[in-house]
Design a protein around this motif. Structure first.
Motif, PDB file in Angstrom:
ATOM      1  N   PRO A   1       4.314   9.646   8.588  1.00 21.24           N
ATOM      2  CA  PRO A   1       3.238   8.817   9.147  1.00 21.24           C
ATOM      3  C   PRO A   1       3.773   7.875  10.219  1.00 21.24           C
ATOM      4  CG  PRO A   1       3.119   8.863   6.754  1.00 21.24           C
ATOM      5  CD  PRO A   1       4.417   9.495   7.127  1.00 21.24           C
ATOM      6  N   SER A   2       3.007   7.746  11.281  1.00 22.22           N
ATOM      7  CA  SER A   2       3.468   6.930  12.409  1.00 22.22           C
ATOM      8  C   SER A   2       3.511   5.444  12.078  1.00 22.22           C
ATOM      9  CB  SER A   2       2.549   7.159  13.615  1.00 22.22           C
ATOM     10  OG  SER A   2       1.199   6.859  13.272  1.00 22.22           O
ATOM     11  N   ASN A   3       2.716   5.003  11.097  1.00 25.13           N
ATOM     12  CA  ASN A   3       2.640   3.568  10.806  1.00 25.13           C
ATOM     13  C   ASN A   3       3.737   3.083   9.872  1.00 25.13           C
ATOM     14  OD1 ASN A   3       1.668   4.981   8.648  1.00 25.13           O
ATOM     15  ND2 ASN A   3      -0.012   3.572   8.189  1.00 25.13           N
TER      16      ASN A   3
ATOM     17  N   GLY B   1       6.831   5.396   8.901  1.00 21.63           N
ATOM     18  CA  GLY B   1       8.101   6.066   9.103  1.00 21.63           C
ATOM     19  C   GLY B   1       8.617   6.782   7.872  1.00 21.63           C
ATOM     20  N   PHE B   2       7.866   6.785   6.779  1.00 21.65           N
ATOM     21  CA  PHE B   2       8.252   7.511   5.564  1.00 21.65           C
ATOM     22  C   PHE B   2       6.993   7.764   4.735  1.00 21.65           C
ATOM     23  CE2 PHE B   2       8.261   3.084   4.406  1.00 21.65           C
ATOM     24  CZ  PHE B   2       7.746   3.054   3.133  1.00 21.65           C
ATOM     25  N   HIS B   3       7.122   8.677   3.781  1.00 19.24           N
ATOM     26  CA  HIS B   3       6.011   8.993   2.889  1.00 19.24           C
ATOM     27  C   HIS B   3       6.175   8.215   1.594  1.00 19.24           C
ATOM     28  CE1 HIS B   3       4.178  12.293   5.189  1.00 19.24           C
ATOM     29  NE2 HIS B   3       5.422  12.640   5.538  1.00 19.24           N
ATOM     30  N   ALA B   4       5.110   7.523   1.185  1.00 17.49           N
ATOM     31  CA  ALA B   4       5.176   6.659   0.006  1.00 17.49           C
ATOM     32  C   ALA B   4       5.103   7.473  -1.270  1.00 17.49           C
ATOM     33  CB  ALA B   4       4.042   5.648   0.038  1.00 17.49           C
ATOM     34  N   VAL B   5       5.784   6.986  -2.315  1.00 17.91           N
ATOM     35  CA  VAL B   5       5.736   7.565  -3.651  1.00 17.91           C
ATOM     36  C   VAL B   5       4.845   6.693  -4.520  1.00 17.91           C
ATOM     37  CG1 VAL B   5       7.066   8.182  -5.693  1.00 17.91           C
ATOM     38  CG2 VAL B   5       8.034   8.575  -3.421  1.00 17.91           C
ATOM     39  N   TYR B   6       3.849   7.315  -5.194  1.00 21.59           N
ATOM     40  CA  TYR B   6       2.852   6.576  -5.961  1.00 21.59           C
ATOM     41  C   TYR B   6       3.082   6.774  -7.461  1.00 21.59           C
ATOM     42  CZ  TYR B   6       0.168   5.872  -1.676  1.00 21.59           C
ATOM     43  OH  TYR B   6      -0.237   5.485  -0.410  1.00 21.59           O
ATOM     44  N   THR B   7       2.807   5.714  -8.217  1.00 19.28           N
ATOM     45  CA  THR B   7       2.903   5.759  -9.675  1.00 19.28           C
ATOM     46  C   THR B   7       1.553   5.428 -10.296  1.00 19.28           C
ATOM     47  OG1 THR B   7       3.624   3.459  -9.758  1.00 19.28           O
ATOM     48  CG2 THR B   7       5.340   5.155  -9.693  1.00 19.28           C
ATOM     49  N   ILE B   8       1.354   5.912 -11.535  1.00 18.93           N
ATOM     50  CA  ILE B   8       0.106   5.653 -12.263  1.00 18.93           C
ATOM     51  C   ILE B   8       0.163   4.246 -12.841  1.00 18.93           C
ATOM     52  CG2 ILE B   8      -1.394   6.407 -14.132  1.00 18.93           C
ATOM     53  CD1 ILE B   8      -1.197   8.425 -11.891  1.00 18.93           C
ATOM     54  N   ASP B   9      -0.803   3.418 -12.456  1.00 20.32           N
ATOM     55  CA  ASP B   9      -0.839   2.031 -12.950  1.00 20.32           C
ATOM     56  C   ASP B   9      -1.685   1.925 -14.217  1.00 20.32           C
ATOM     57  OD1 ASP B   9      -0.516  -0.948 -12.616  1.00 20.32           O
ATOM     58  OD2 ASP B   9      -2.702  -0.782 -12.469  1.00 20.32           O
ATOM     59  N   SER B  10      -2.834   2.612 -14.242  1.00 19.13           N
ATOM     60  CA  SER B  10      -3.721   2.569 -15.407  1.00 19.13           C
ATOM     61  C   SER B  10      -4.634   3.785 -15.381  1.00 19.13           C
ATOM     62  CB  SER B  10      -4.551   1.280 -15.428  1.00 19.13           C
ATOM     63  OG  SER B  10      -5.358   1.192 -14.256  1.00 19.13           O
TER      64      SER B  10
END
Length: 785
Positions: free
Chosen positions: A258-260, A262-271
């Motif tokens: 992503p241009s905004n 510079g890396f792809h985010a890793v997501y976790t389950i919060d609830s």
């Protein structure tokens, strides 16, 4: 076919692809847009064209269009009346009927009448379509590594017939020399590197653009299963660099970011939150809420077991997002058949995900009535079935089912010479299906096996069969466990208890026949005594490539079945059998049924089946099996050149009638079964398919049968006792229903004396179907296997 053609019009008589050596010839032929009409060899006659032209004789487009206009005017008038009185049932019924008539006319205007839809119009040569086919072939070859391939179209015309040839010069294909990944995201690069062994792009293999598409999807799946919630395959690009001298390609795999950020985010389950909405506005939404095992529940009423629901949700707080677990959760919740729909959505906050699962209860009661026709042996007969389903019976997501079925069919009689007689069947059963394994001790099975759709079925049923030979009633109870693997490739079932109380009433003639057999040393009559039959059984079904659903690729199905009858007698001793008013049985049974489906082209397929079975009585059975546990050969789903259940066993020769033909009135049970079936299927025209088949097999007994000489299995002669039949089939395939007519002809009959068993040479121009009794017609619904 050439009748009535105008000047410069030519029938596509043949279309060939020439010069193919390394690429897929069938795939290239499928790209031909103008394929010749199916013709009967030698006669040069096309049934499809004949039907289409016959339909054109009575087809009047102008008349149909005028009728449609008239019905549309009636529909407009009814719509005006319904605006003023929308609840008028009579108007609504009339409007529905008018709308149905309009839809039927639309179908006729677009596709023609029934004859035109079933048949095919004659295919006239079109140079534009031929050029399109050439371009598609060129693109196909390039996409499969033949970058230097050339395709030319050559057309020969003769007597209003066009012979179209697509001449292909493949040249050398390009091989993959290297594959490398370019990305600034080091975490993704490491993850892909650790999973590279499963890549669809392999070095030294021929370039294939489809493999790049599959690899793009594979990468997306890997990243989605490792927390990359927002990643999509649109971030993946491929650059292909050709070396025209060495005929190789280097492939660059580019993973953009992503241009905004510079890396792809890793997501976790919060609830995780689970919502059950009210099924109707008339039912108040009480919004009962609570938590269980880290899961927040909100239900319209407190009437669903949170523990069961939690076992079908495979997401955990604090874990990385995993799309496979999300899909599995949605599928297993749907498998409960309690919820009308299951929608899963996510709310994002920074790199955290709040999981929202929205559902609504399915209808509490479901009633289904069916009226149709079925075939078990010879002639189709009507049946009626009724089923009632009650969901969430004990508020633990259980399902109660009540089923009733009544049927009438035509079967051969053993009590009267020749003819087909009625067979009446009635059955009723009630069962409760629990969405878990019900076992005496809890080993955490609910949590461990939630992914495998575990079920426990407790059933009580009654069946009634009225045949010309006997009336048979049975009361049965079953306790069964079923589950399946996550990819649905393997399905398992275990009947921990299958108990039956059976009572039979025999026709006097059949009673006399059984007593004659008993006097000769055959105790088959014991199978018709008042009986108690209990068993433990297990079954495994291995389904490769969705056998029976996907007919575009090779698929297989393998069914393994094992049954132990009278096991409780072994465990508890003979005290259970003191009451001699009932016949008891002990037996072992095994069956292996393998089926394979092989597409040869888009119009033809090959299918085969190998079915082997063993059933061995022992102990208190006195050498006899329950009648339903025997194997039988012959019929529409077995060796089709023999009447249902009349083949064998072994080289046993039935009684001979006065006209010299065999008396096939009596069913022939066996303890050993072998049958194999090979069938070539080809689309003809419209709904019609044709088939050529060869069936081989027989049944045998383990021991000699004094009443049926040659029935026992002997290693030194069994191969001489394998019956062979061949024949032709015609099917009408409506997608939702297949009607089948097969004509089987006996080719090798083991019931005859050695040296006289090959009887296919009895066919001649004067007797195209052979001698009397050599051919058998079978009517069926669905494919034989």
């Amino acid at each position: 076919m050439t009748k009535g053609l105008k000047e410069n019009q030519y029938v596509v008589f043949d279309a060939e692809v020439n010069g193919v050596e390394k690429s897929d010839a069938d795939a290239l032929r499928n790209l031909i847009s103008q394929k010749p009409n199916t013709r009967i060899p030698i006669l040069n006659f096309s049934p499809g064209v004949f039907l289409y032209r016959f339909g054109e004789l009575t087809y009047d487009r102008t008349k149909l269009a005028n009728r449609k206009t008239a019905w549309q005017q009636k529909a407009a008038l009814l719509e005006t009346q319904l605006e003023a009185d929308a609840s008028n049932r009579k108007l609504n019924r009339r409007y529905a009927k008018v709308s149905s008539n309009i839809a039927a006319l639309d179908k006729k205007l677009e596709y023609g009448n029934w004859f035109m839809r079933t048949g095919n119009p004659v295919i006239l040569y079109d140079s534009i379509k031929s050029q399109e086919s050439q371009q598609q072939m060129q693109a196909y070859l390039i996409n499969n590594g033949f970058f230097d391939a050339q395709v030319e179209t050559r057309v020969e015309t003769k007597k209003k017939k066009a012979l179209v040839n697509y001449d292909i010069e493949e040249n050398d294909p390009y091989l993959i020399d290297s594959l490398y990944t370019t990305t600034v995201d080091e975490a993704i690069e490491q993850l892909l590197g650790s999973n590279s062994r499963h890549s669809h792009v392999q070095l030294s293999s021929r370039y294939n653009q489809n493999n790049l598409s599959r690899e793009r999807q594979r990468i997306e799946d890997i990243l989605k299963d490792n927390g990359y919630y927002t990643f999509s395959k649109s971030y993946i690009e491929y650059n292909v660099y050709k070396d025209t001298i060495d005929k190789t390609v280097a492939i660059e795999q580019v993973i953009r970011v992503p241009s905004n950020s510079g890396f792809h985010a890793v997501y976790t389950i919060d609830s995780i939150r689970f919502f059950i909405a009210s099924p109707s506005e008339t039912i108040q939404d009480e919004k009962q809420s609570g938590t269980f095992d880290g899961l927040f529940f909100q239900m319209y009423q407190d009437r669903y077991a949170e523990k069961i629901i939690r076992s079908r949700i495979f997401l955990q707080n604090g874990d990385r997002y995993n799309r496979t677990d999300v899909i599995e959760t949605q599928r297993q919740l749907a498998n409960l058949d309690v919820f009308r729909f299951v929608n899963i959505s996510f709310d994002t906050l920074a790199n955290s995900l709040t999981t929202n699962i929205y559902t609504m209860p399915n209808q509490k009661y479901q009633v289904t009535n069916q009226l149709g026709a079925s075939v078990t042996e010879q002639l189709p007969g009507p049946f009626f079935s009724h089923s009632l389903r009650n969901r969430n019976l004990f508020r633990g997501l259980e399902i109660f089912e009540f089923n009733f079925r009544a049927g009438l069919e035509g079967v051969a009689s053993a009590t009267t010479e020749g003819g087909v007689y009625r067979s009446r069947e009635l059955s009723a059963s009630g069962s409760v299906i629990f969405p878990q394994f019900l076992i005496p001790f809890n080993f955490g099975t609910l949590e461990k096996f939630g992914r495998y759709n575990p079920r426990t079925r407790a059933l009580l049923g009654y069946s009634y069969v009225n045949r010309p030979e006997y009336v048979r009633e049975a009361l049965n109870t079953i306790l069964a466990y079923t589950w399946a693997t996550r990819n649905l490739r393997q399905q398992f079932s275990v009947n921990l208890l299958d108990a039956n109380l059976i009572r039979s009433t025999l026709n006097p003639f059949f009673q006399e026949r059984l007593e004659e057999l008993q006097n000769q040393g055959n105790n088959l009559i014991n199978s018709f005594l008042p009986s108690y039959v209990s068993s433990i059984s297990g079954q495994v079904i291995i389904n490769f490539n969705q056998y029976g659903l996907n007919q575009r690729r090779a698929a297989s199905l393998w069914r393994l079945f094992f049954e132990s009858g009278g096991t409780s007698i072994n465990l508890l001793g003979s005290s259970l059998t003191q009451d001699r008013s009932l016949q008891y049985f002990q037996f072992l049974k095994f069956q292996s049924d393998f089926r394979r489906y092989l597409p040869l082209s888009n119009r033809s397929t090959m299918a085969y089946r190998v079915n082997v079975g063993l059933a061995k009585p022992y102990g208190i059975s006195e050498g006899v099996l329950p009648y339903e546990k025997y194997f039988f050969a012959g019929g529409s789903t077995s060796i089709r050149a023999w009447q249902p259940r009349r083949l064998g066993p072994g080289s046993f020769t039935p009684e001979i009638r006065e006209d010299g033909t065999f008396d096939y009135r009596f069913e022939q049970p066996g303890e050993i079964l072998f049958e194999t079936m090979l069938e070539f299927r080809r689309k003809l025209f419209g709904y019609f398919d044709g088939a050529f088949f060869i069936d081989a097999g027989n049944t045998w007994n383990f021991q000699e049968d004094p009443s049926r000489e040659g029935a026992d299995f002997r290693v030194d002669r069994f191969y001489k006792e394998i019956a062979v039949g061949t024949g032709l089939g015609l099917r009408m395939d409506f997608d939702f229903l297949v009607l089948r007519l097969d004509m089987g002809i006996k080719a090798y009959d083991p019931a005859r004396a050695e040296g006289e068993r090959f009887i296919l040479d009895n066919l001649s121009f004067s007797r195209p179907l052979g001698e009397r009794g050599q051919h058998v017609f079978n009517i069926g619904i669905g494919y034989p296997f």
